[in-house]
Scaffold this motif. Structure first.
Motif, mmCIF file in Angstrom:
data_model
loop_
_atom_site.group_PDB
_atom_site.id
_atom_site.type_symbol
_atom_site.label_atom_id
_atom_site.label_comp_id
_atom_site.label_asym_id
_atom_site.label_seq_id
_atom_site.Cartn_x
_atom_site.Cartn_y
_atom_site.Cartn_z
ATOM 1 N N THR A 1 48.605 64.210 96.036
ATOM 2 C CA THR A 1 47.776 62.926 96.415
ATOM 3 C C THR A 1 48.067 62.369 97.898
ATOM 4 N N ARG B 1 46.598 64.266 100.300
ATOM 5 C CA ARG B 1 45.396 64.480 100.098
ATOM 6 C C ARG B 1 44.785 65.835 100.154
ATOM 7 N N TYR C 1 40.774 63.907 91.213
ATOM 8 C CA TYR C 1 41.805 63.650 90.304
ATOM 9 C C TYR C 1 41.428 62.664 89.470
ATOM 10 N N TYR D 1 44.014 56.895 98.309
ATOM 11 C CA TYR D 1 44.112 58.212 98.457
ATOM 12 C C TYR D 1 42.527 58.963 98.592
#
Lengths: 318, 535
Positions: free
Chosen positions: B420, B423, B428, B455
């Motif tokens: 995350t 990136r 997600y 994110y």
């Protein structure tokens, strides 16, 4: 004998180096790092990429891999494998607190496993294909089939929900309060001991069966020796060699069982420390514990090989 | 959740506060027991946390594993009323004034306060602590400094006065100062040690007694505490229990008097076993369940695709699955809080329509317009853990209904955070928590262009503008319409697909008095007011 011992000891060095390299590479290949974890909470992190970079630098994770590895290896050689990246405490200090916990658990589990495995295995063999044999075989198959995390969770559930009791939380040293300590350790040791006993019992049974068919056993019976005496003095000693070997191999599994039991029963041992360290990507801790486990397994196997001579005088070391 | 079913099965002593959040807590009783019962001194409160704190420096921490055991040792400038989290009340600052233009906050400090190591508390301690939160020196990582971006400096005209000078008005300043993390450390220890990673020295009602790494942290009553007659308890012991089942069983067995934030099924199990000896509080938590779409990757950079994905999700169903039926669909702000968009407003926004079939038909149309008449394939990364995995399976199913064929990739926490942060994902299913139900905290940490948890890399200029505008309006009534507009714009742009807020259950023994859980565990865990009745 001493030449054999020396040769075996020298052979452990490349094994340990290989283990250290493998664990080093695996940990570096796994995504994520301790800097990110240190700056994260329950639902991620607000730390910037620059802050993560700075912390990595502060922790020495930006150094080339070979430098990190050699520094670690040199540290291990000096028995100072560095500092935990997560707690900032020397790894040896952290381990020093936890080794007695796992050691106590392991010793208790081994005692329990042998206490269960030897009588059940021998009785199964002596009374082969009778109800005694069937009961003990079911008992040992159940031990093999039921995973420790399941039996452990179930045991805690049973104790708490049916008896409103649980082993005391926290950790009490056996020197401070042996009764409380036993209350804490007996349950996880039973779980691990039973799982280990299951396989040992089966091996004991087949090994005793094999020896029971030997000529010298028949001779002993023919001489009019009592059955119990034959088994106790002539059969058991000769049947124990494979059981002993398996016990040493099972030590690895026992340490694996400790990981789960220590978590379920909240014992601050090496197993739980290892799991936390893997999740946090605490490289020095993971590397040190894996090497420690390797040393334990190697040492136990060596001791087992040496004990062979005592059990079987025909064994010679070249 | 079937509220009637649960309520009807409760005995008189079992208090189950249903669906109560931010505003309604003030009306609920102060824990179990009669209101006129005189407080009793003595006893140790036992509680648990899922992990060991990596260190003791709360300014550099972001985990409840650090805050929960250490909060009893500290004070802040201001705090949340332990019985009403809508109110900010004095802590180390006995009173404060705010200038007309909202750019100067003057705090008048309590006198006669002493740190646990004997040194008197002074303004210089506040300054030393806040300087490192706002502008941390090298080697110190202040994880909340962005929240206080509006603060330009701290002044200490005398030993008992502190001034916060702001670049611009910040309506949420007091609310954010009151977060549990922003404790006051002694300047002399900071100067000597550089950080508080190994030291616990505060002015709080309890002081450190014993810490056994991996086992427990115990604090004991501080006899020189500046609030006369407090604390009531002799101490608080926090055990480290990584396994949730073990923790609940320890509560059932009576070894824990308090177990916070558990699931509905665990709470039900405890209720069945503990019966009238325990209390269960149900609380909507400041923890939003979301689906993130990486706007730096095609096709998620196209707002039509993001809208279609959001419209595919049946939020009621999603929240039911994610929270065992205990959650509530919502927008960005806490559904039970004062800033939430009303349900009628929400239903006009993409993803919240009541007629799901019609909305999914519109979603398929949007995808066709975006160049995907037959849908497309996507990959969703999932954090390992039952709550995340079941949510991901549900999202995969729901996105599939408009033609987005999702492949799930499960990663354990460290790997998931890594992905995350870099990136390195398309989609997600996750969650985010903030300490305070305030737009400054929620948007500042999650939705602004430079927000740490943005994110998805979404950057909407109108959101930035509205954020600044609302942040400077001190009158809550005048601020509310701007906050609503801010949410509408963010939801229209589908910066994140917010599904709802988590609901958790707090279990505590019937002997625990004056304990009140809040919508966020990061507000007040000091236990100063808690006492134990005779068991």
């Amino acid at each position: 004998m001493s030449r054999y011992l020396l040769r075996r000891l020298i052979a452990t060095v490349p094994v340990l180096i290989a283990v250290s390299m493998i664990v080093f590479v695996i940990m570096r290949v796994a995504p994520g790092d301790v800097a990110q974890m240190l700056l994260s909470g329950e639902s991620g992190s607000v730390a910037s990429a620059q802050e993560v970079r700075q912390l990595r630098q502060q922790l020495g994770l930006d150094r080339p891999y070979h430098v990190q590895y050699l520094t670690f290896l040199a540290g291990v050689a000096r028995l100072d494998p560095g500092t935990s990246l997560w707690t900032n405490e020397p790894v040896m200090v952290e381990l020093g607190r936890r080794i007695p916990v796992t050691l106590e658990l392991a010793v208790l589990a081994v005692v329990i496993s042998w206490t269960i495995a030897l009588p059940t295995g021998v009785l199964s063999a002596v009374f082969q294909d009778t109800w005694i044999d069937y009961v003990f075989r079911v008992f040992s198959v159940a031990g093999l089939a039921l995973p420790a995390f399941w039996t452990g969770t179930l045991l805690v559930l049973l104790l708490a929900q049916q008896f409103h009791w649980m082993p005391p939380l926290g950790y009490v040293s056996p020197t401070d309060n042996p009764r409380l300590n036993l209350q804490q350790f007996i349950w996880p040791a039973l779980i691990i001991g039973y799982a280990t006993a299951a396989i040992l019992s089966r091996i004991t049974r087949s090994s005793v069966l094999e020896v029971l068919r030997e000529d010298y056993v028949r001779t002993a019976h023919a001489k009019g020796l009592h059955g119990a005496m034959v088994v106790g003095r002539h059969v058991l000693k000769n049947a124990l060699a494979p059981v002993l070997t398996l016990s040493a191999v099972q030590m690895g599994n026992l340490l694996g069982g400790a990981v789960i039991s220590e978590t379920i029963f909240t014992l601050p041992g090496v197993g739980r420390f290892l799991v936390d360290a893997i999740l946090h990507r605490d490289y020095p801790v993971v590397q040190t514990i894996v090497i420690l486990f390797a040393v334990v397994v190697i040492a136990l196997n060596l001791i087992t090989d040496l004990l062979y001579a005592w059990f079987d005088p025909r064994t010679r070391y070249a | 959740m079937d509220q009637k079913r649960i309520d009807s099965s409760l005995s008189r002593r079992e208090l189950l506060v249903a669906g109560v959040g931010w505003a309604a807590w003030g009306a609920t009783p102060r824990g179990a027991g009669a209101a006129d019962e005189p407080p009793r001194y003595g006893g140790i409160l036992t509680q648990d946390t899922f992990a060991d704190a990596p260190h003791f420096d709360l300014h550099q921490s972001e985990t409840i594993a650090a805050l929960l055991p250490l909060a009893p040792c500290y004070n802040r400038l201001v705090q949340y009323d332990p019985f009403d989290s809508t109110r900010i009340v004095p802590d180390l600052a006995e009173r404060w004034e705010i200038s007309q233009d909202g750019r100067l906050y003057t705090f008048h400090l309590r006198r006669g306060v002493k740190f646990h190591h004997g040194k008197p508390f002074k303004a210089e301690d506040v300054r030393a602590s806040w300087d490192r939160i706002i502008d941390p020196p090298k080697g110190v990582f202040s994880v909340r400094k962005l929240i206080f971006d509006a603060v330009s400096g701290i002044e200490t005209p005398d030993d008992h006065t502190v001034r916060f000078v702001l670049k611009r008005p910040m309506a949420s300043l007091l609310a954010n100062i009151g977060q549990g993390w922003n404790v006051i450390f002694p300047k002399d220890v900071l100067d000597a040690k550089g950080d508080m990673k190994r030291d616990v020295v505060g002015t709080g009602p309890f002081k450190l007694k014993q810490y056994v790494r991996g086992v427990s942290l115990e604090v004991e009553k501080y006899p020189d505490y500046h609030v006369k007659g407090r604390p009531y308890l002799d101490g608080v012991k926090t055990f480290v229990i990584p396994d949730l089942n073990t923790a609940v069983n320890a509560y059932i067995a009576g070894q824990l008097l308090l177990h916070e934030a558990t699931t509905e099924s665990q709470a039900e199990q405890a209720r069945l076993r503990v019966g009238s000896r325990g209390v269960i509080a149900r609380l909507t938590q400041m923890s939003a369940l979301t689906m993130e779409m990486n706007a730096t990757r095609k096709p998620w950079s196209d707002p039509r695709v993001r809208q279609a994905a959001s419209m595919a999700i049946d939020r009621k169903e999603a929240v039911d699955v994610m929270t065992d039926g205990a959650g509530e669909p919502s927008g960005m702000m806490l559904s039970t809080g004062p800033w939430a968009l009303p349900a009628a407003e929400l239903q006009k926004l993409p993803g919240y329509a009541l007629d799901k079939a019609a909305e999914r038909a519109r979603a398929r149309k949007l995808l066709a317009e975006a160049g995907f008449p037959n849908g497309f394939k996507a990959t969703m990364i999932v954090r390992r853990g039952q709550q995340f995995e079941s949510a991901a399976v549900l999202l995969k199913d729901q996105l599939g209904q408009v033609g987005i064929d999702v492949n799930l990739e499960i990663h354990e926490t460290a790997a998931f955070y890594d992905k995350t942060r870099k990136r390195d994902f398309e989609l997600y299913g996750g969650s985010y928590s903030t300490a305070v139900d305030d737009p400054d905290a929620i948007f500042g940490q999650n939705y602004l262009c430079n927000a740490g948890r943005n994110y998805s890399a979404m950057c909407v200029p109108e959101v930035e503008k509205l954020f600044l505008e609302q942040s400077q309006i001190r009158d809550p009534k005048a601020r509310l319409p701007v906050v609503h507009q801010l949410q509408r714009v963010a939801l229209q742009n589908v910066m994140k697909a917010v599904l709802g807020f988590r609901v958790t259950f707090y279990l505590y023994a019937g002997v625990v008095r004056n304990y009140r859980p809040h919508y966020s565990r990061y507000l007040s865990e000091s236990r100063e007011q808690v006492w134990l009745a005779r068991g």
